[in-house]
Motif scaffolding. Sequence first.
Motif, short mmCIF file in Angstrom:
data_model
loop_
_atom_site.label_atom_id
_atom_site.label_comp_id
_atom_site.label_asym_id
_atom_site.label_seq_id
_atom_site.Cartn_x
_atom_site.Cartn_y
_atom_site.Cartn_z
N ASP A 301 0.83 -1.20 0.00
CA ASP A 301 0.00 0.00 0.00
C ASP A 301 0.87 1.26 0.00
OD1 ASP A 301 0.92 -0.45 2.55
OD2 ASP A 301 -0.98 -0.03 3.55
N GLY A 302 2.02 1.19 0.69
CA GLY A 302 2.94 2.31 0.66
C GLY A 302 3.60 2.47 -0.69
N VAL A 303 3.95 1.35 -1.33
CA VAL A 303 4.52 1.39 -2.68
C VAL A 303 3.52 2.02 -3.65
CG1 VAL A 303 5.35 -0.01 -4.61
CG2 VAL A 303 6.03 -0.58 -2.28
N ALA A 304 2.25 1.60 -3.54
CA ALA A 304 1.22 2.13 -4.43
C ALA A 304 1.02 3.62 -4.23
CB ALA A 304 -0.11 1.39 -4.18
N ALA A 305 1.06 4.09 -2.97
CA ALA A 305 0.91 5.51 -2.70
C ALA A 305 2.04 6.32 -3.32
CB ALA A 305 0.86 5.75 -1.19
N ASN A 306 3.26 5.81 -3.24
CA ASN A 306 4.40 6.50 -3.82
C ASN A 306 4.35 6.48 -5.34
OD1 ASN A 306 6.68 7.50 -1.86
ND2 ASN A 306 5.81 5.67 -0.92
N LEU A 307 3.89 5.40 -5.93
CA LEU A 307 3.73 5.35 -7.37
C LEU A 307 2.71 6.39 -7.84
CD1 LEU A 307 3.73 1.48 -7.90
CD2 LEU A 307 5.47 3.07 -8.74
N ALA A 308 1.60 6.48 -7.11
CA ALA A 308 0.56 7.43 -7.48
C ALA A 308 1.01 8.88 -7.31
CB ALA A 308 -0.70 7.17 -6.65
N ALA A 309 1.97 9.12 -6.41
CA ALA A 309 2.46 10.48 -6.19
C ALA A 309 3.10 11.06 -7.44
CB ALA A 309 3.46 10.49 -5.04
N GLY A 310 3.60 10.18 -8.32
CA GLY A 310 4.24 10.66 -9.54
C GLY A 310 3.29 11.21 -10.57
N GLY A 311 1.99 10.90 -10.44
CA GLY A 311 1.01 11.50 -11.33
C GLY A 311 0.51 10.60 -12.45
N ARG A 312 1.21 9.53 -12.77
CA ARG A 312 0.77 8.66 -13.86
C ARG A 312 -0.22 7.61 -13.41
NH1 ARG A 312 3.35 8.61 -18.66
NH2 ARG A 312 1.32 7.76 -19.24
N LEU A 313 -0.36 7.43 -12.10
CA LEU A 313 -1.24 6.41 -11.54
C LEU A 313 -2.09 7.02 -10.42
CD1 LEU A 313 1.57 3.78 -11.34
CD2 LEU A 313 -0.59 3.27 -12.52
N MET A 314 -3.24 6.42 -10.18
CA MET A 314 -4.06 6.79 -9.03
C MET A 314 -4.73 5.54 -8.51
SD MET A 314 -7.33 8.77 -10.78
CE MET A 314 -8.12 9.03 -9.18
N GLN A 315 -5.30 5.63 -7.33
CA GLN A 315 -5.95 4.47 -6.74
C GLN A 315 -7.07 3.98 -7.64
OE1 GLN A 315 -7.78 5.04 -2.91
NE2 GLN A 315 -7.54 2.91 -2.36
N GLY A 316 -7.14 2.66 -7.85
CA GLY A 316 -8.16 2.09 -8.70
C GLY A 316 -9.13 1.22 -7.93
#
Length: 330
Positions: A301-316
């Motif tokens: 969940d922390g990895v996903a939050a950091n990935l989404a911080a970059g702007g190309r991903l968001m919670q699905g």
Amino acid sequence: MRLFCLLIATLLLGLVVGLPRTAASQTTSPYNVVVPVTDVSDAQRSQAFSTALGQVLARVSGGQDLSGKAGYANAMQNAGGIVKQFQYQRGEGNPPSLTLSVTFDQGAVQRLVTQMGATTAGVKPPLLLVVKGVDGNILGKEDLGALGDAVNKHGYQVSYADPSQLPDLGKLESADPAAMSAIARLYQTGLVLVGELHANGADWTLISSGQAQHWNAQGNSEDSMFADAGKGATDRLSQALNVIGAGTVDGKLWVSGLHSAMDYADLLATLRADPSVQKVSTLGGQDDGVLLAIKAGAPLDGVAANLAAGGRLMQGSSHDGADVSLRWLH
């Protein structure tokens, strides 16, 4: 099964092997800080070096508070020893403002973080500041100095909104996918702080991982409200993004919103550029989504939050068989 799944199969046979592991470059180096000074004396310069190094250490460690670590105080006292270059800058005003731009040696900073027993982490994307004044107009960089300083002190960089380059603010505050996609294209971030000032207070919305958090605050001055907002935003970001793992975590990640083989390739490149992601393999695809096996150095969940911080991903939306789900933005 859609054509996209066939494209994935093609990539799995050849293209994946050659994917680059580099992330997109940033326009501002995380090892550079601009701090205010009152004069060009040795004492002021030494203090500025210490202030700047504290901010850089927080950035490079992913927002961790290192002030209590052994060796931190000594590093602050000797900050000038790892300065790569510095330059004074005079601004506008009467009298004109004076700042010092300081750039530190990258290798020396990373060694300091390691010596303090902390981990170097991927530098977080900037926090985009979108703040409406009491007159309803978007405030510029010159009006948001106190807010930018408050965010910088906690290890995050900022960027400033161009009023002519913004999606609808109502949609942005609700983390609308189209609005977040526009922000990612224009500002290369998925972290946004939206504010609206009133006579004696302000309303704030922090968007991270495609989710919006709202709060309001009272204050006697803009500077005090900005200082509180900066701390409030970075505290919330740190809680979500600064997740340090104690070992290796294996899990499954579902990513939807992939419309082409290029989207798939870009997704893998994004994952491999994240320092916490150790290994990625594809398990299968369905419609516009793909299921990935992830080996990471932090909770997923922390990895996903950091990935989404970059702007190309968001919670699905959740997906059967996946521990976490994300959505690719275009």
